[in-house]
Design a protein around this motif. Structure first.
Motif, PDB file in Angstrom:
ATOM      1  N   THR A   1     -10.748  -8.013  34.466  1.00 10.95           N
ATOM      2  CA  THR A   1     -10.829  -9.287  35.221  1.00 10.95           C
ATOM      3  C   THR A   1     -11.245  -9.348  36.672  1.00 10.95           C
ATOM      4  N   LYS A   2     -10.985  -8.193  37.410  1.00 10.08           N
ATOM      5  CA  LYS A   2     -11.109  -7.947  38.759  1.00 10.08           C
ATOM      6  C   LYS A   2     -12.629  -7.966  38.774  1.00 10.08           C
ATOM      7  N   ALA A   3     -13.266  -7.072  38.042  1.00 10.96           N
ATOM      8  CA  ALA A   3     -14.782  -6.591  37.808  1.00 10.96           C
ATOM      9  C   ALA A   3     -15.543  -7.673  37.658  1.00 10.96           C
ATOM     10  N   ALA A   4     -15.114  -8.731  36.702  1.00  9.46           N
ATOM     11  CA  ALA A   4     -15.735  -9.761  36.375  1.00  9.46           C
ATOM     12  C   ALA A   4     -15.825 -10.892  37.534  1.00  9.46           C
ATOM     13  N   GLU A   5     -14.538 -10.990  38.445  1.00  6.53           N
ATOM     14  CA  GLU A   5     -14.733 -11.701  39.777  1.00  6.53           C
ATOM     15  C   GLU A   5     -15.694 -11.237  40.661  1.00  6.53           C
ATOM     16  N   GLU A   6     -15.624  -9.927  40.906  1.00  2.64           N
ATOM     17  CA  GLU A   6     -16.636  -9.343  41.966  1.00  2.64           C
ATOM     18  C   GLU A   6     -17.882  -9.170  41.510  1.00  2.64           C
ATOM     19  N   LEU A   7     -18.343  -9.346  40.293  1.00  7.49           N
ATOM     20  CA  LEU A   7     -19.855  -9.371  39.787  1.00  7.49           C
ATOM     21  C   LEU A   7     -20.150 -10.848  39.481  1.00  7.49           C
TER      22      LEU A   7
ATOM     23  N   HIS B   1     -27.692  -2.611  34.461  1.00  4.12           N
ATOM     24  CA  HIS B   1     -26.623  -3.701  34.552  1.00  4.12           C
ATOM     25  C   HIS B   1     -25.263  -3.255  33.743  1.00  4.12           C
ATOM     26  N   GLN B   2     -25.595  -2.306  32.719  1.00  2.27           N
ATOM     27  CA  GLN B   2     -24.204  -1.767  32.072  1.00  2.27           C
ATOM     28  C   GLN B   2     -23.634  -0.744  33.096  1.00  2.27           C
ATOM     29  N   LEU B   3     -24.565   0.165  33.691  1.00  9.12           N
ATOM     30  CA  LEU B   3     -23.943   1.017  34.592  1.00  9.12           C
ATOM     31  C   LEU B   3     -23.374   0.345  35.759  1.00  9.12           C
ATOM     32  N   GLN B   4     -23.686  -0.711  36.513  1.00  4.82           N
ATOM     33  CA  GLN B   4     -23.103  -1.821  37.256  1.00  4.82           C
ATOM     34  C   GLN B   4     -21.797  -2.094  37.030  1.00  4.82           C
ATOM     35  N   VAL B   5     -21.794  -2.575  35.872  1.00  3.65           N
ATOM     36  CA  VAL B   5     -20.550  -3.157  35.311  1.00  3.65           C
ATOM     37  C   VAL B   5     -19.440  -2.037  34.993  1.00  3.65           C
ATOM     38  N   PHE B   6     -19.912  -0.803  34.247  1.00  5.53           N
ATOM     39  CA  PHE B   6     -18.891  -0.019  34.146  1.00  5.53           C
ATOM     40  C   PHE B   6     -18.572   0.761  35.398  1.00  5.53           C
ATOM     41  N   GLN B   7     -19.314   0.858  36.284  1.00  6.89           N
ATOM     42  CA  GLN B   7     -18.809   1.390  37.785  1.00  6.89           C
ATOM     43  C   GLN B   7     -17.738   0.384  38.372  1.00  6.89           C
ATOM     44  N   LYS B   8     -18.106  -0.937  38.170  1.00  2.00           N
ATOM     45  CA  LYS B   8     -17.096  -1.877  38.740  1.00  2.00           C
ATOM     46  C   LYS B   8     -15.932  -1.981  38.325  1.00  2.00           C
ATOM     47  N   ILE B   9     -15.802  -1.603  36.913  1.00  2.00           N
ATOM     48  CA  ILE B   9     -14.802  -1.607  36.101  1.00  2.00           C
ATOM     49  C   ILE B   9     -13.780  -0.396  36.454  1.00  2.00           C
ATOM     50  N   VAL B  10     -14.399   0.625  36.736  1.00  2.00           N
ATOM     51  CA  VAL B  10     -13.648   2.077  37.124  1.00  2.00           C
ATOM     52  C   VAL B  10     -13.168   1.509  38.759  1.00  2.00           C
TER      53      VAL B  10
ATOM     54  N   VAL C   1     -18.379  -9.545  30.549  1.00  2.00           N
ATOM     55  CA  VAL C   1     -18.065  -7.786  31.120  1.00  2.00           C
ATOM     56  C   VAL C   1     -17.693  -7.006  30.012  1.00  2.00           C
ATOM     57  N   SER C   2     -16.624  -7.715  29.052  1.00  4.88           N
ATOM     58  CA  SER C   2     -16.169  -6.953  27.932  1.00  4.88           C
ATOM     59  C   SER C   2     -17.185  -6.607  27.045  1.00  4.88           C
ATOM     60  N   ILE C   3     -18.345  -7.699  26.995  1.00  5.81           N
ATOM     61  CA  ILE C   3     -19.639  -7.070  25.945  1.00  5.81           C
ATOM     62  C   ILE C   3     -20.263  -5.940  26.432  1.00  5.81           C
ATOM     63  N   GLN C   4     -20.717  -6.010  27.893  1.00  2.00           N
ATOM     64  CA  GLN C   4     -21.422  -4.904  28.557  1.00  2.00           C
ATOM     65  C   GLN C   4     -20.907  -3.821  28.277  1.00  2.00           C
ATOM     66  N   LEU C   5     -19.442  -3.744  28.703  1.00  2.00           N
ATOM     67  CA  LEU C   5     -18.538  -2.570  28.418  1.00  2.00           C
ATOM     68  C   LEU C   5     -18.833  -1.906  27.238  1.00  2.00           C
ATOM     69  N   ARG C   6     -18.501  -2.746  25.982  1.00  2.00           N
ATOM     70  CA  ARG C   6     -18.453  -2.371  24.702  1.00  2.00           C
ATOM     71  C   ARG C   6     -20.075  -1.643  24.317  1.00  2.00           C
ATOM     72  N   ASN C   7     -21.027  -2.414  24.855  1.00  2.00           N
ATOM     73  CA  ASN C   7     -22.463  -2.034  24.646  1.00  2.00           C
ATOM     74  C   ASN C   7     -22.634  -0.632  25.272  1.00  2.00           C
ATOM     75  N   PHE C   8     -22.072  -0.390  26.338  1.00  2.00           N
ATOM     76  CA  PHE C   8     -22.207   0.891  27.191  1.00  2.00           C
ATOM     77  C   PHE C   8     -21.645   2.004  26.482  1.00  2.00           C
ATOM     78  N   GLN C   9     -20.294   1.900  26.059  1.00  2.00           N
ATOM     79  CA  GLN C   9     -19.377   2.624  25.439  1.00  2.00           C
ATOM     80  C   GLN C   9     -19.965   3.148  24.172  1.00  2.00           C
ATOM     81  N   ASP C  10     -20.593   2.361  23.314  1.00  2.00           N
ATOM     82  CA  ASP C  10     -21.260   2.536  22.202  1.00  2.00           C
ATOM     83  C   ASP C  10     -22.137   3.671  22.077  1.00  2.00           C
ATOM     84  N   GLN C  11     -22.636   4.137  23.229  1.00  2.05           N
ATOM     85  CA  GLN C  11     -23.734   4.880  23.233  1.00  2.05           C
ATOM     86  C   GLN C  11     -23.105   6.382  23.615  1.00  2.05           C
ATOM     87  N   PHE C  12     -21.980   6.450  23.651  1.00  2.00           N
ATOM     88  CA  PHE C  12     -21.489   8.022  23.717  1.00  2.00           C
ATOM     89  C   PHE C  12     -20.276   8.249  22.636  1.00  2.00           C
TER      90      PHE C  12
END
Length: 309
Positions: free
Chosen positions: A21-27, A6-15, A34-45
């Motif tokens: 905002t647009k990523a949230a609409e499409e998902l 799910h985090q991969l999907q969210v990040f890929q859609k943001i890119v 979406v912001s929480i998922q992005l933050r949780n994904f980024q924290d792992q790098f």
């Protein structure tokens, strides 16, 4: 690392969209989710994937590389799901269609029953201008495209869907002398055009040139909706596809101005590159259209002058 699909999907859609905002609409998610998922994904790098400058999110070079890998992973997951559904006898996958802007009034009606019949199928439909549609078509980024005029210079195969009838249209509040010759109508009021390259624009210009009509005033707008709103406001007339103004004609906000040589009739066509090897999903959709197009036209477009082929 412990990131999720799910985090991969969210990040890929943001890119892909360049926007939370647009990523949230499409998902179909909220912006905070979406912001929480992005933050949780980024924290792992240890290296930033994105940065915020002003109010806009920017993807770093490292972020683009991760997004490319994420897309590959998601594609493989989709393939696994597709194999699973195929063994169950169900059609699955993503149907990718590009549609010229006015085609948004047409394409959904030819998709609804197919998607209901195959709930595991995903739809990606890009509604954009004609140049972008042709670009994605030529680059083989989509399965099918909906156009109203076949473009020169591209070898295409196609399936006719519906007649596209264009009339001269004006606001119901604008007075037009019924005895005035059609050449004089175009001199008296501004004619509103779509942008250069638009299929509707090409059709208008061909009509004007073929009838040697002199245009005294004109304005240019970049979408069919903008043209419609300008006509509603009384800024001028336009030659418009009937499909996009049906409601305004029924509510008597707009009226058709009878003019010799109109309507102009083109065809809404679903097109693809000649010789393209379709995957099972678009092949199944084209077969569905062959079997059901006539019923769809009768059900939804019988009052639009549509004809079955």
């Amino acid at each position: 690392m412990n990131y999720t699909l799910h985090q991969l999907q969210v990040f890929q859609k943001i890119v892909e969209t360049g926007s939370i905002t647009k990523a949230a609409e499409e998902l179909h998610l909220t912006q905070p989710a979406v912001s929480i998922q992005l933050r949780n994904f980024q924290d792992q790098f240890d290296i930033p994937l994105t940065e915020v400058l002003g109010r806009k999110i920017h993807v770093t070079e490292f972020g683009y590389e991760i997004a490319e890998l994420a897309e590959n992973i998601l594609t493989q997951v989709q393939a696994i799901n597709g194999k699973t559904m195929a063994f169950k006898g169900q059609l699955t996958g993503r149907l990718k269609i590009a549609v010229v802007s006015t085609g948004k009034y047409v394409m959904p009606y030819f998709l609804t029953d197919f998607l209901k019949k195959h709930p595991s199928v995903e739809l990606k439909m890009d509604v954009t201008n004609k140049n972008k549609v042709l670009e994605t078509l030529e680059q083989n980024e989509i399965d099918l495209a909906l156009v109203s005029i076949l473009p020169p210079g591209i070898n295409l195969e196609y399936q006719d869907l519906l007649d596209n009838n264009l009339y001269l249209v004006g606001s119901s509040a604008m007075e037009v002398n019924s005895h005035v010759k059609h050449e004089e109508i175009f001199k008296e009021f501004p004619l509103i055009f779509r942008e250069s390259g638009s299929g509707t624009r090409k059709t208008m210009e061909k009509f004007i040139e073929g009838n040697k009509i002199s245009i005294q005033k004109k304005m240019e707008l970049t979408s069919n909706e903008a043209v419609k709103q300008a006509v509603l406001a009384g800024l001028g007339f336009s030659i418009m596809p009937l499909i996009g103004i049906k409601n305004e004609l029924q509510t008597k906000q707009l009226k058709i101005i009878p003019v010799k040589g109109l309507p102009i009739t083109t065809k809404w066509r679903l097109v693809w590159l000649k010789g393209k090897k379709h995957m099972p999903l678009p092949l199944a959709y084209l077969e569905f259209l062959k079997e059901n197009k006539e019923d769809i036209v009768k059900k939804f477009f019988s009052d639009m002058g549509g004809k079955e082929d």
